[in-house]
Design an enzyme around this catalytic site. Sequence first.
Site, PDB file in Angstrom:
ATOM      1  N   CYS A 142       0.774  -1.331   0.100  1.00  0.00           N
ATOM      2  CA  CYS A 142       0.126   0.047   0.014  1.00  0.00           C
ATOM      3  C   CYS A 142       1.113   1.146   0.063  1.00  0.00           C
ATOM      4  O   CYS A 142       1.751   1.561   1.041  1.00  0.00           O
ATOM      5  CB  CYS A 142      -0.976  -0.041   1.086  1.00  0.00           C
ATOM      6  SG  CYS A 142      -1.686   1.531   1.294  1.00  0.00           S
ATOM      7  N   ASP A 166      -0.451  -5.515   0.628  1.00  0.00           N
ATOM      8  CA  ASP A 166      -1.476  -5.920   0.138  1.00  0.00           C
ATOM      9  C   ASP A 166      -1.673  -7.232  -0.469  1.00  0.00           C
ATOM     10  O   ASP A 166      -0.729  -7.577  -1.053  1.00  0.00           O
ATOM     11  CB  ASP A 166      -2.133  -4.853  -1.011  1.00  0.00           C
ATOM     12  CG  ASP A 166      -2.657  -3.459  -0.522  1.00  0.00           C
ATOM     13  OD1 ASP A 166      -3.141  -3.642   0.740  1.00  0.00           O
ATOM     14  OD2 ASP A 166      -2.385  -2.379  -1.069  1.00  0.00           O
ATOM     15  N   ILE A 208       0.221 -15.493 -24.116  1.00  0.00           N
ATOM     16  CA  ILE A 208       0.901 -14.875 -23.024  1.00  0.00           C
ATOM     17  C   ILE A 208       1.989 -16.253 -22.578  1.00  0.00           C
ATOM     18  O   ILE A 208       1.314 -17.256 -22.157  1.00  0.00           O
ATOM     19  CB  ILE A 208       0.383 -14.446 -21.837  1.00  0.00           C
ATOM     20  CG1 ILE A 208      -0.583 -13.156 -22.388  1.00  0.00           C
ATOM     21  CG2 ILE A 208       1.059 -14.097 -20.465  1.00  0.00           C
ATOM     22  CD1 ILE A 208      -1.342 -12.743 -21.233  1.00  0.00           C
ATOM     23  N   LEU A 249       3.670 -18.021 -19.537  1.00  0.00           N
ATOM     24  CA  LEU A 249       3.368 -17.840 -18.331  1.00  0.00           C
ATOM     25  C   LEU A 249       4.545 -17.657 -17.350  1.00  0.00           C
ATOM     26  O   LEU A 249       4.355 -17.004 -16.098  1.00  0.00           O
ATOM     27  CB  LEU A 249       2.529 -18.946 -17.789  1.00  0.00           C
ATOM     28  CG  LEU A 249       0.950 -19.049 -18.439  1.00  0.00           C
ATOM     29  CD1 LEU A 249       0.253 -20.265 -17.863  1.00  0.00           C
ATOM     30  CD2 LEU A 249       0.061 -17.799 -18.074  1.00  0.00           C
ATOM     31  N   HIS A 280      -4.428  -0.202  -5.954  1.00  0.00           N
ATOM     32  CA  HIS A 280      -5.204  -1.129  -6.565  1.00  0.00           C
ATOM     33  C   HIS A 280      -5.605  -0.859  -8.118  1.00  0.00           C
ATOM     34  O   HIS A 280      -5.269  -1.543  -8.980  1.00  0.00           O
ATOM     35  CB  HIS A 280      -6.449  -1.565  -5.603  1.00  0.00           C
ATOM     36  CG  HIS A 280      -6.270  -2.156  -4.473  1.00  0.00           C
ATOM     37  ND1 HIS A 280      -6.970  -2.097  -3.522  1.00  0.00           N
ATOM     38  CD2 HIS A 280      -4.930  -2.544  -3.884  1.00  0.00           C
ATOM     39  CE1 HIS A 280      -6.607  -2.332  -2.458  1.00  0.00           C
ATOM     40  NE2 HIS A 280      -5.458  -2.677  -2.452  1.00  0.00           N
ATOM     41  N   GLU A 281      -6.151   0.424  -8.213  1.00  0.00           N
ATOM     42  CA  GLU A 281      -6.714   0.871  -9.421  1.00  0.00           C
ATOM     43  C   GLU A 281      -5.661   0.991 -10.258  1.00  0.00           C
ATOM     44  O   GLU A 281      -5.796   0.656 -11.653  1.00  0.00           O
ATOM     45  CB  GLU A 281      -7.490   2.176  -9.400  1.00  0.00           C
ATOM     46  CG  GLU A 281      -8.572   2.156  -8.207  1.00  0.00           C
ATOM     47  CD  GLU A 281      -8.161   2.215  -6.876  1.00  0.00           C
ATOM     48  OE1 GLU A 281      -9.099   2.367  -5.943  1.00  0.00           O
ATOM     49  OE2 GLU A 281      -6.981   2.204  -6.681  1.00  0.00           O
TER      50      GLU A 281
END
Length: 133
Positions: free
Chosen positions: A49, A56, A71, A73, A90-91
């Site tokens: 955070c 987080d 992709i 992995l 987070h956003e």
Amino acid sequence: MKTNHPETYDGRQDHIPSLKTPEIESFTNVYEGKDYTIDFTVPEFTAVCPKTGLPDFGVIYVSYVPTKRCIELKSFKEYILSYRNVGVFHEFLVNKIMEDLIAAIDPKYLKVIGDYNARGGIKTVVTREYNKI
């Protein structure tokens, strides 16, 4: 009552769009032209955070319909692990992952969900979808 705190948050995430992360590698989609969905989950995602410095925890879900590339992995795992000590909201994280995946594979469709553990009684789920025009 004041509802925003620019002095607290402004500028804290300015570095995220240009954050240097490991390359997301890809491989040739031998079924190009066929629409099929690839889903994968990162069940133990961790970052920091940027406000509190506390960890987080959450789950990252990725779902996509490939075009020419898929992709790889192992490289995606290394990419995800690079966020372990990064302070990121987070956003911003969900949007950064989305943009990096689009740049890596140019998918027909892509959905990224960040489903974070509750903190302070609040659970956050951030979702972004992309459809190639």
